[in-house]
Each structure stands twice: as C-alpha cells, then as structure tokens.
Scaffold this motif. Structure first.
Motif, mmCIF file in Angstrom:
data_model
loop_
_atom_site.group_PDB
_atom_site.id
_atom_site.type_symbol
_atom_site.label_atom_id
_atom_site.label_comp_id
_atom_site.label_asym_id
_atom_site.label_seq_id
_atom_site.Cartn_x
_atom_site.Cartn_y
_atom_site.Cartn_z
ATOM 1 N N SER A 126 0.863 -1.171 0.071
ATOM 2 C CA SER A 126 0.052 0.149 -0.089
ATOM 3 C C SER A 126 1.009 1.144 -0.148
ATOM 4 O O SER A 126 0.518 2.350 -0.716
ATOM 5 N N HIS B 242 2.351 1.720 -3.345
ATOM 6 C CA HIS B 242 1.228 2.123 -4.231
ATOM 7 C C HIS B 242 1.019 3.736 -4.008
ATOM 8 O O HIS B 242 1.004 4.286 -5.013
ATOM 9 N N THR C 57 1.784 2.270 -10.196
ATOM 10 C CA THR C 57 0.575 2.541 -9.322
ATOM 11 C C THR C 57 -0.515 1.535 -9.684
ATOM 12 O O THR C 57 -1.246 1.106 -8.901
ATOM 13 N N GLY D 86 -2.109 -1.088 -7.556
ATOM 14 C CA GLY D 86 -3.337 -0.950 -7.397
ATOM 15 C C GLY D 86 -4.158 -2.176 -7.495
ATOM 16 O O GLY D 86 -5.042 -2.621 -6.480
ATOM 17 N N ILE E 224 -6.319 -4.979 -4.643
ATOM 18 C CA ILE E 224 -7.944 -5.089 -4.539
ATOM 19 C C ILE E 224 -8.162 -6.440 -3.890
ATOM 20 O O ILE E 224 -8.881 -6.405 -2.978
ATOM 21 N N ARG F 179 -11.658 -7.884 -2.828
ATOM 22 C CA ARG F 179 -12.567 -6.839 -2.471
ATOM 23 C C ARG F 179 -13.158 -6.499 -3.680
ATOM 24 O O ARG F 179 -12.726 -6.478 -4.575
ATOM 25 N N LYS G 35 -12.099 3.594 -9.400
ATOM 26 C CA LYS G 35 -10.746 3.897 -9.295
ATOM 27 C C LYS G 35 -10.026 3.252 -10.812
ATOM 28 O O LYS G 35 -9.069 3.862 -11.550
ATOM 29 N N GLN G 36 -10.415 2.042 -11.011
ATOM 30 C CA GLN G 36 -10.065 1.405 -12.151
ATOM 31 C C GLN G 36 -10.357 2.091 -13.576
ATOM 32 O O GLN G 36 -9.639 2.131 -14.449
ATOM 33 N N MET H 39 -8.375 5.073 -13.835
ATOM 34 C CA MET H 39 -7.067 4.566 -14.131
ATOM 35 C C MET H 39 -6.739 4.393 -15.778
ATOM 36 O O MET H 39 -5.691 4.769 -16.378
ATOM 37 N N MET I 269 -6.441 11.922 -11.265
ATOM 38 C CA MET I 269 -5.380 11.231 -10.388
ATOM 39 C C MET I 269 -5.628 11.848 -8.978
ATOM 40 O O MET I 269 -5.627 11.197 -7.922
ATOM 41 N N GLY J 197 -8.539 6.566 -2.506
ATOM 42 C CA GLY J 197 -7.540 5.595 -2.163
ATOM 43 C C GLY J 197 -7.618 6.031 -0.596
ATOM 44 O O GLY J 197 -7.759 4.951 0.437
ATOM 45 N N THR K 103 -8.536 3.393 2.677
ATOM 46 C CA THR K 103 -7.932 2.961 3.882
ATOM 47 C C THR K 103 -8.338 3.662 5.201
ATOM 48 O O THR K 103 -7.453 3.372 6.153
ATOM 49 N N ARG L 183 -8.130 7.049 5.772
ATOM 50 C CA ARG L 183 -7.455 7.884 6.508
ATOM 51 C C ARG L 183 -8.330 9.243 6.526
ATOM 52 O O ARG L 183 -8.014 10.406 7.119
HETATM 53 C C1 HEM Z 1 -3.382 7.856 -10.226
HETATM 54 C C2 HEM Z 1 -3.761 6.954 -9.657
HETATM 55 C C3 HEM Z 1 -3.686 6.424 -8.056
HETATM 56 C C4 HEM Z 1 -3.568 7.094 -7.301
HETATM 57 C C5 HEM Z 1 -2.969 8.424 -6.950
HETATM 58 C C6 HEM Z 1 -3.764 6.289 -5.826
HETATM 59 C C7 HEM Z 1 -3.605 6.675 -4.694
HETATM 60 C C8 HEM Z 1 -3.982 5.978 -3.817
HETATM 61 C C9 HEM Z 1 -3.684 6.247 -2.154
HETATM 62 C C10 HEM Z 1 -2.860 7.405 -1.634
HETATM 63 C C11 HEM Z 1 -4.038 5.194 -1.202
HETATM 64 C C12 HEM Z 1 -4.032 5.009 0.305
HETATM 65 C C13 HEM Z 1 -2.773 4.455 0.544
HETATM 66 C C14 HEM Z 1 -2.772 4.454 2.050
HETATM 67 O O1 HEM Z 1 -3.496 5.291 2.739
HETATM 68 O O2 HEM Z 1 -1.727 3.746 2.770
HETATM 69 C C15 HEM Z 1 -4.720 4.199 -2.017
HETATM 70 C C16 HEM Z 1 -5.250 3.047 -2.073
HETATM 71 C C17 HEM Z 1 -5.776 2.106 -2.632
HETATM 72 N N1 HEM Z 1 -5.622 2.075 -3.987
HETATM 73 FE FE1 HEM Z 1 -5.297 3.526 -5.333
HETATM 74 N N2 HEM Z 1 -4.249 5.177 -6.282
HETATM 75 C C18 HEM Z 1 -4.390 5.324 -7.821
HETATM 76 C C19 HEM Z 1 -4.784 4.315 -8.562
HETATM 77 C C20 HEM Z 1 -5.367 3.174 -8.216
HETATM 78 C C21 HEM Z 1 -6.022 2.137 -9.040
HETATM 79 C C22 HEM Z 1 -5.890 1.902 -10.306
HETATM 80 C C23 HEM Z 1 -6.203 0.965 -8.215
HETATM 81 C C24 HEM Z 1 -7.036 -0.165 -8.688
HETATM 82 C C25 HEM Z 1 -8.439 -0.508 -8.873
HETATM 83 C C26 HEM Z 1 -6.338 1.441 -6.939
HETATM 84 C C27 HEM Z 1 -6.575 0.499 -5.923
HETATM 85 C C28 HEM Z 1 -6.258 1.126 -4.416
HETATM 86 C C29 HEM Z 1 -6.785 0.103 -3.321
HETATM 87 C C30 HEM Z 1 -7.528 -1.291 -3.339
HETATM 88 C C31 HEM Z 1 -6.372 0.763 -2.321
HETATM 89 C C32 HEM Z 1 -6.641 0.645 -0.711
HETATM 90 C C33 HEM Z 1 -5.426 -0.071 -0.001
HETATM 91 C C34 HEM Z 1 -5.484 -0.661 1.226
HETATM 92 O O3 HEM Z 1 -6.436 -0.690 1.876
HETATM 93 O O4 HEM Z 1 -4.539 -1.029 1.923
HETATM 94 N N3 HEM Z 1 -5.619 2.611 -6.782
HETATM 95 N N4 HEM Z 1 -4.496 4.790 -3.494
#
Ligand code: HEM
Length: 149
Positions: A3, A6, A57, A61, A65, A68, A76-77, A80, A129, A136, A140, A142
């Motif tokens: 995470s 990511h 990323t 990402g 998943i 879930r 988000k998908q 992206m 983005m 995201g 989580t 936050r």
């Molecule tokens: C520009 C694109 C993206 C950005 C800037 C971004 C940013 C973030 C951030 C900041 C978090 C929180 C991490 C944390 O609090 O530790 C997050 C979580 C997450 N993102 Fe993304 N994300 C992007 C694209 C994607 C994509 C394409 C997917 C897939 C569908 C995805 C799936 C997830 C998931 C499942 C989480 C939760 C992770 C967890 O529960 O630990 N993200 N994302």
C-alpha cells in the motif's frame, strides 16, 4: 508495504504531472523561447520517471484489490484506464512533438495548438489522479467521506 509503494508511486505521478503543467504555463507566460525549449526537454526526461511510476501505481493498485469489490474501487479502475489512455495517447506524443518543435525554434500555430491540447489533457489527468488519491485515502480510512467533500 504494498500500500505504501502504491501511495508513493501514485503521489509521485500526480506531483510530476502537476509540475509539468505549472512549468509549461509559467514558462509560456513569462519565459523566452530558450526557457520554453529547456522545459520541454525536461518534461520528456520526466516522462521516463512518470510513465514507470504510473505503471507501478496501476499494477500495485490492482494487486491491492484482493477479493474486495466496491464502487469506489471500480471507479478507481475506470479512472486509471482513462489516465493511461490520455497519458500514452495524448500527453506523451504532445510532449515529444513540443520538444522537437521547440528545439527547431518552430513556435508556430502548430506548436501552440499542440501545447493547448497538452494542457487540456494534463488538466484532465491531474483531476482524475487527484480523485483516485482521495478514493485511496477513503479506502484506507485515512479520511472520512463527509470530510472529503
Ligand atoms: C493515479 C492513480 C492512483 C492514485 C494517486 C492512488 C492513490 C492511493 C492512495 C494515496 C491510497 C491510500 C494508501 C494508504 O493510505 O496507505 C490508495 C489506496 C488504494 N488504492 Fe489507489 N491510487 C491510484 C490508482 C489505483 C488503482 C488503478 C487501483 C486499482 C483499482 C487502486 C486501488 C487501491 C486500493 C485497493 C487501495 C486500498 C489499499 C489498502 O486498503 O491498503 N488505486 N491509492
């Protein structure tokens, strides 16, 4: 850990594209042709970091998943896919063309038409983005939905 990777890759990508966007506008408004040429070259080099960071990323990402499934994740998908399409289909060719035209001192209507296209595509990707970043942080926990509005 996954995470963290990511989040860092996503935030790096957003930071870079925002930097390219603001540098392009600043230098167009206040800089001479030489400064524009330098920024255009820097942006092409920046792509060598931006593109891999977006691949990380997207890949991380997807692996986060797991089993879930939620509207937020599906959104988000979808975003992206749009980010990748605009990034590779519009922004990258624009950045390369602008670098070549500026290096040849070719600041004609073509240059400014491509520059305008790049700025529109850049603004779209920054928005998408930023929305993915917010989603995201919601995923989580936050930030809370009410505070995120
Ligand atoms: C520009 C694109 C993206 C950005 C800037 C971004 C940013 C973030 C951030 C900041 C978090 C929180 C991490 C944390 O609090 O530790 C997050 C979580 C997450 N993102 Fe993304 N994300 C992007 C694209 C994607 C994509 C394409 C997917 C897939 C569908 C995805 C799936 C997830 C998931 C499942 C989480 C939760 C992770 C967890 O529960 O630990 N993200 N994302």
């Amino acid at each position: 850990m996954r995470s963290r990777v990511h989040a860092i890759a996503g935030i790096l990508g957003l930071t870079l594209i925002t930097l390219f966007f603001t540098a392009s506008i600043t230098v167009e408004l206040g800089g001479g042709e030489q400064a524009v040429t330098q920024v255009k070259l820097l942006i092409v080099f920046g792509l060598l970091v931006l593109v891999p960071s977006m691949i990380v990323t997207g890949g991380s990402g997807r692996s986060l998943i797991g089993r879930r499934s939620s509207p937020l994740i599906r959104l988000k998908q979808k975003r992206m896919i749009a980010i990748g399409t605009i990034g590779l289909g519009v922004l990258t060719p624009c950045a390369i063309l602008l670098q070549q035209l500026s290096a040849n001192g070719d600041f004609t209507t073509t240059f400014y038409a491509i520059q305008a296209t790049e700025l529109i595509g850049g603004a779209a990707n920054i928005t998408l983005m930023a929305l993915n970043l917010r989603a995201g942080l919601l995923l989580t926990g936050r930030i809370q939905a009410s505070k995120a509005k």
